[in-house]
Motif scaffolding. Structure first.
Motif: not given
Length: 352
Positions: A257, A260-261, A263-266, A272, A277-279
């Motif tokens: 998890w 993946n966060l 990787k998604r947002d760098d 969150y 799952n959004e900040s």
């Protein structure tokens, strides 16, 4: 003959003087301070040795959290002189009835403790006593531990806080406060029994994960149930994962998890939404990256730990600490936890 004796005495004195100078030089020689450590010492430590929470509106607010993290760092760094200074500060200002109050604002002391800070300080004192062969640290750690066991438990479980005077206590145990390394030290010194240790650890081990992979916030003792947050605080989540990983618990779902966060947002954000799952905040936190690095070290993932250290360092003013030059915005937590993480990662590489 007398002249020769005088010359011999003179030469001997010079040699002894040179040797004493050399020895003194070696004794006081220390490794250079990192800019962050220098910032903590010069800007956050006041003339009483208390660590200010920040440089602006909370400069007269002092936390037991800061004491524990600073002591943990100094132990990792093997700096006994500063460690001893901070122990004396803690005893003078924070220690009340052999318990540590969680905050001091100006001259006003809180009346309750904070479990995670107490456990960290107890662990560090016991380890420091072993490392530096100083029984006074061990005795202080045991005294604090005995008080915590006597007054800071509810149904044989530690609780988030207890009043150091009335002994009124919480009904909850925050999952991220469960610190296996502290319990191990406390058991070694007969502060906790093996059964008591297992009882605490079972709450951590049995904590249910969501499908996404994150942990509950706390355990409600009266109802014997776990409670999840609607907004996830990454520090809490990472502390829980770190503590579970340190006892070889399974954190694979959480690790996936987390990565993946990233990787998604760098990047990792401070908080969150548990459903989406959004900040829920726009900021990155040095402390979050520091805890992510420590978690990776617990998993023996040194390269990933280094990656998080680099993310953390990118937020730093290279000349000082984690402070905004314009606003002077900073926080002791966002300097002390990165310092500790850097040292632990460095020690992990050196111990290979």
């Amino acid at each position: 003959m007398r002249k020769n004796n005088k010359w011999l005495l003179f030469i001997g004195s010079v040699v002894l003087f040179l040797i004493s100078c050399t020895v003194k030089e070696v004794t006081v020689q220390k490794e250079p301070l990192s800019p962050t450590e220098q910032f903590v010492i010069q800007d956050l430590l006041n003339d009483k040795g208390l660590l200010s929470t920040d440089l602006t509106n909370q400069k007269d607010l002092f936390l037991s959290e800061s004491v524990g993290l600073w002591l943990a760092y100094l132990l990792e760094k093997d700096d006994q002189a500063r460690f001893n200074d901070q122990v004396n500060v803690m005893k003078s200002y924070f220690l009340t009835n052999d318990m540590i109050v969680w905050r001091i604002e100006g001259s006003k002391k809180a009346t309750v403790n904070a479990l995670i800070d107490d456990l960290r300080i107890i662990r560090v004192l016991l380890e420091a006593g072993e490392k530096w062969h100083d029984s006074s640290y061990i005795q202080l750690g045991k005294n604090m531990g005995d008080q915590l066991v006597q007054y800071g438990m509810n149904q044989n479980l530690f609780v988030d806080y207890v009043d150091v005077y009335t002994h009124d206590k919480a009904q909850t145990l925050t999952i991220s406060y469960i610190m296996p390394s502290a319990f191990k030290e406390m058991e070694k010194y007969d502060v906790l029994s093996q059964q008591q240790v297992q009882h605490q650890l079972a709450i951590l081990q049995n904590a249910p994960l969501t499908e996404a992979g994150f942990f509950p916030k706390y355990y409600d003792i009266p109802s014997k149930s776990y409670v999840f947050d609607e907004e996830l605080h990454m520090i809490d989540q990472l502390y829980t994962a770190y503590h579970l990983a340190s006892m070889n618990g399974d954190t694979a779902a959480f690790k996936n998890w987390l990565l993946n966060l990233l990787k998604r947002d760098d990047k990792l954000y401070g908080r969150y939404n548990a459903q989406t799952n959004e900040s829920t905040v726009s900021y990155e936190s040095p402390a979050v990256y520091a805890m992510a690095a420590r978690y990776m070290i617990a998993l023996n993932e040194k390269q990933l730990a280094q990656q998080f250290i680099e993310k953390m360092s990118a937020l730093k003013d290279p000349t000082t600490g984690y402070v905004d030059k314009k606003t002077q915005s900073t926080h002791s937590f966002d300097n002390l936890l990165p310092l500790l993480a850097e040292r632990e990662v460095e020690n992990a590489y050196n111990n290979d």
